[in-house]
Design an enzyme around this catalytic site. Structure first.
Site, mmCIF file in Angstrom:
data_model
loop_
_atom_site.group_PDB
_atom_site.id
_atom_site.type_symbol
_atom_site.label_atom_id
_atom_site.label_comp_id
_atom_site.label_asym_id
_atom_site.label_seq_id
_atom_site.Cartn_x
_atom_site.Cartn_y
_atom_site.Cartn_z
ATOM 1 N N GLY A 50 -6.954 10.636 5.914
ATOM 2 C CA GLY A 50 -8.162 11.314 5.532
ATOM 3 C C GLY A 50 -9.433 10.512 5.553
ATOM 4 O O GLY A 50 -9.372 9.901 6.584
ATOM 5 N N ASN A 68 1.058 -0.795 0.061
ATOM 6 C CA ASN A 68 -0.218 0.094 0.043
ATOM 7 C C ASN A 68 0.840 0.948 0.186
ATOM 8 O O ASN A 68 1.190 1.472 1.300
ATOM 9 C CB ASN A 68 -0.606 0.120 1.241
ATOM 10 C CG ASN A 68 -1.648 1.127 1.373
ATOM 11 O OD1 ASN A 68 -2.087 2.293 0.743
ATOM 12 N ND2 ASN A 68 -2.732 1.115 2.157
ATOM 13 N N ILE A 90 -8.874 7.627 13.730
ATOM 14 C CA ILE A 90 -9.969 8.905 14.521
ATOM 15 C C ILE A 90 -11.629 7.509 15.103
ATOM 16 O O ILE A 90 -11.455 7.135 16.186
ATOM 17 C CB ILE A 90 -10.194 9.550 14.244
ATOM 18 C CG1 ILE A 90 -9.455 11.035 14.468
ATOM 19 C CG2 ILE A 90 -10.687 10.638 14.914
ATOM 20 C CD1 ILE A 90 -8.993 11.815 13.163
ATOM 21 N N ARG A 132 -6.550 18.132 4.567
ATOM 22 C CA ARG A 132 -7.056 18.484 3.740
ATOM 23 C C ARG A 132 -8.570 18.642 3.495
ATOM 24 O O ARG A 132 -9.355 19.104 5.110
ATOM 25 C CB ARG A 132 -8.378 17.057 2.594
ATOM 26 C CG ARG A 132 -6.641 16.956 1.808
ATOM 27 C CD ARG A 132 -7.581 15.329 1.012
ATOM 28 N NE ARG A 132 -6.494 14.440 1.801
ATOM 29 C CZ ARG A 132 -6.977 12.904 1.462
ATOM 30 N NH1 ARG A 132 -7.863 12.439 0.758
ATOM 31 N NH2 ARG A 132 -5.820 12.257 2.160
ATOM 32 N N GLU A 171 -6.702 -2.418 5.598
ATOM 33 C CA GLU A 171 -7.075 -2.782 3.675
ATOM 34 C C GLU A 171 -6.123 -3.735 3.261
ATOM 35 O O GLU A 171 -6.651 -4.218 2.601
ATOM 36 C CB GLU A 171 -6.442 -0.988 3.501
ATOM 37 C CG GLU A 171 -7.694 -0.233 3.754
ATOM 38 C CD GLU A 171 -7.309 1.760 3.841
ATOM 39 O OE1 GLU A 171 -6.418 1.497 4.690
ATOM 40 O OE2 GLU A 171 -7.859 2.165 3.270
ATOM 41 N N HIS A 219 -11.031 5.359 -0.319
ATOM 42 C CA HIS A 219 -11.875 4.597 0.308
ATOM 43 C C HIS A 219 -12.242 3.109 0.399
ATOM 44 O O HIS A 219 -13.025 2.705 1.390
ATOM 45 C CB HIS A 219 -12.282 4.934 1.589
ATOM 46 C CG HIS A 219 -11.322 6.342 2.336
ATOM 47 N ND1 HIS A 219 -11.876 7.387 2.908
ATOM 48 C CD2 HIS A 219 -9.945 5.976 3.150
ATOM 49 C CE1 HIS A 219 -10.281 8.058 3.564
ATOM 50 N NE2 HIS A 219 -9.709 7.149 3.350
ATOM 51 N N ARG A 236 -2.620 -1.647 -3.504
ATOM 52 C CA ARG A 236 -3.553 -0.582 -3.547
ATOM 53 C C ARG A 236 -3.940 0.194 -4.535
ATOM 54 O O ARG A 236 -2.246 0.868 -4.795
ATOM 55 C CB ARG A 236 -3.677 -0.143 -2.438
ATOM 56 C CG ARG A 236 -4.225 0.928 -2.112
ATOM 57 C CD ARG A 236 -4.978 1.200 -0.752
ATOM 58 N NE ARG A 236 -5.303 3.183 -0.413
ATOM 59 C CZ ARG A 236 -5.397 3.865 0.321
ATOM 60 N NH1 ARG A 236 -4.610 4.103 1.078
ATOM 61 N NH2 ARG A 236 -6.486 4.449 -0.024
HETATM 62 P P1 ADP Z 1 -4.277 7.555 7.742
HETATM 63 O O1 ADP Z 1 -5.421 8.421 7.089
HETATM 64 O O2 ADP Z 1 -3.084 7.967 7.189
HETATM 65 O O3 ADP Z 1 -4.130 6.031 7.317
HETATM 66 P P2 ADP Z 1 -5.141 6.331 10.105
HETATM 67 O O4 ADP Z 1 -6.047 6.028 9.748
HETATM 68 O O5 ADP Z 1 -3.916 5.810 11.495
HETATM 69 O O6 ADP Z 1 -4.233 7.433 9.351
HETATM 70 O O7 ADP Z 1 -5.933 7.830 11.451
HETATM 71 C C1 ADP Z 1 -4.591 9.258 11.979
HETATM 72 C C2 ADP Z 1 -6.142 9.528 12.417
HETATM 73 O O8 ADP Z 1 -6.264 8.952 13.604
HETATM 74 C C3 ADP Z 1 -4.683 10.935 12.886
HETATM 75 O O9 ADP Z 1 -5.576 12.344 13.246
HETATM 76 C C4 ADP Z 1 -4.681 10.375 14.743
HETATM 77 O O10 ADP Z 1 -4.466 11.510 15.328
HETATM 78 C C5 ADP Z 1 -5.812 10.228 15.029
HETATM 79 N N1 ADP Z 1 -5.763 8.998 15.583
HETATM 80 C C6 ADP Z 1 -5.025 7.606 15.852
HETATM 81 N N2 ADP Z 1 -5.002 7.289 17.451
HETATM 82 C C7 ADP Z 1 -5.606 8.300 18.004
HETATM 83 C C8 ADP Z 1 -6.425 8.328 19.300
HETATM 84 N N3 ADP Z 1 -6.138 7.490 20.674
HETATM 85 N N4 ADP Z 1 -7.512 9.759 19.362
HETATM 86 C C9 ADP Z 1 -7.571 10.435 18.634
HETATM 87 N N5 ADP Z 1 -6.766 10.255 17.961
HETATM 88 C C10 ADP Z 1 -5.933 9.214 17.380
#
Ligand code: ADP
Length: 385
Positions: free
Chosen positions: A204, A9, A321, A233, A371, A174, A86
């Site tokens: 994202g 990926n 998140i 974004r 993914e 996604h 991906r």
């Molecule tokens: P990507 O889209 O790059 O794959 P992720 O799905 O890993 O990103 O998500 C990254 C986001 O998740 C960041 O904003 C990070 O702060 C948030 N995040 C990860 N763990 C936590 C947590 N425990 N509390 C709040 N936000 C979190």
């Protein structure tokens, strides 16, 4: 030697990779990630840091060549029999995973201008595997493909129809995450084929309205800029803002593109960070405003998607998140009280699978996405056929 499937990926600033045993249950053998590409890359595999012997400005191609050589050296007992990738944009051409051929590569290259931050890096992964293992069959799995089940109306923009006929449509992204979640719904929902919104909230962020476990509508559009507030974004925006920037503020097209794609979202509104954890930990008013806007837009899109479905049975949270932040989920669920959501605070705080009470009219769940896993499944399936 035992057979393995490699999954790559390869994204804009990170490369995630995994190896799976080739048996039907596809056991995951390892999972690694290289982050901060271009800024001094960092590498960890299954939680163990392994520094890269490469300069800080190493390109995707350099890093991929190192990675594949490293995997071959460290896992000499494995024979790579297939690679799955991906690929962000499949346009109208690719509604299913596709085996990589010269023709498929040419068609994916033609789509690169629609996903300039991702598609070239996706293709770099395919090229790196072809350099090291030219005989290994490769499969592309597309982020847009899952959304090809949407009605024509859900895909149309209200612009002159010659442009729609030419492919200026809402594609949505996604899709690998949504496809994986759709396979998990029967494990957790009473009505897996009902009206479900999946919220993929990471750097994202987007949402997908599903019925019969198929995509009916989504928040992202022609590109991955539309919809929710994201890390960097802008999400939903009046296109008039773009003309104002170009015409009245003397910005170039490249500057506006950079502003909306890299300097906006949580980063732009807070002026502090694109990372939700940083904003939640901050007491700066601009950080709370960025979070308020993130939650507001999420609730607004849930309302819109529920309207397209004509109701809502379940809401699923995923992405960094969605999977980890009880606070953000709680605030979004508060905004869904009118849809019948009653949160189970203890379950939510524990990141449990079901985070609403047993009598809640709207069921809300947390399902970690995978993914890479769905790419392995689809790669094996396509090559066996
Ligand atoms: P990507 O889209 O790059 O794959 P992720 O799905 O890993 O990103 O998500 C990254 C986001 O998740 C960041 O904003 C990070 O702060 C948030 N995040 C990860 N763990 C936590 C947590 N425990 N509390 C709040 N936000 C979190």
């Amino acid at each position: 030697m035992s057979d393995a499937i490699l999954v790559l990926n390869s994204g804009s600033s990170s490369i995630k990779y995994a190896l799976y045993g080739a048996s039907p249950d596809l056991p995951r053998l390892l999972h690694g990630q290289i982050d901060r590409i271009g800024l001094g890359p960092e590498h960890a595999c299954d939680g163990v840091d392994t520094p890269l012997p490469l300069p800080g400005d190493a390109t995707h191609a350099d890093i991929l060549d190192w990675l594949l050589a490293h995997l071959q050296q460290e896992h000499g007992a494995l024979s790579i029999i297939a690679a799955g990738h991906r690929v962000v944009h499949g346009g109208r051409d690719f509604a299913e995973p596709a085996q990589i051929t010269e023709d498929a590569i040419a068609r994916m290259e033609r789509l690169a201008p629609l996903a300039p931050a991702h598609q070239p890096h996706n293709l770099a992964g395919i090229a790196a595997v072809a350099r090291r293992w030219p005989q290994v069959p490769q499969v592309a799995c597309f982020d847009t493909a899952f959304h090809r089940t949407q009605s024509r109306i859900a895909q149309l923009f209200a612009i002159p129809r010659q442009f729609s006929d030419d492919g200026v449509l809402r594609y949505g992204f996604h899709g690998l995450s949504y496809h994986y979640i759709s396979t998990r719904l029967p494990d957790v929902l009473d009505k897996p084929d009902g009206k479900v919104i999946v919220a993929h909230l990471g750097n994202g962020a987007s949402m997908c309205a599903m019925e019969n476990r198929q995509s009916a509508a989504t928040t992202m559009g022609f590109t991955a800029l539309d919809g929710l507030v994201m890390g960097r974004r802008c999400g939903e925006l009046d296109p008039g803002v773009i003309f104002h920037m170009l015409r009245d503020r003397g910005m170039t097209v490249a500057e506006v593109e950079d502003m909306l794609g890299s300097d906006s979202g949580l980063m732009g509104v807070s002026g502090i960070s694109s990372d939700m954890r940083d904003l939640l930990a901050s007491d700066a008013p601009a950080a709370s405003e960025a979070i308020d806007l993130f939650v507001y837009q999420a609730c607004k899109k849930i309302g819109a998607l529920a309207a397209t479905l004509g109701g809502l049975d379940a809401l699923v949270f995923t992405g960094g998140i969605g999977e980890n932040s009880a606070q953000i989920r709680a605030r979004i669920l508060e905004g869904c009280a009118w849809l019948g959501a009653t949160m189970d605070a203890g379950a939510n705080a524990a990141n449990a699978s079901r985070i609403t009470t047993p009598d809640s009219r709207l069921a809300a769940h947390v399902i970690p996405t995978d993914e890479e896993g769905i790419i392995a499944v689809e790669t094996r399936k396509l090559l066996r056929n």
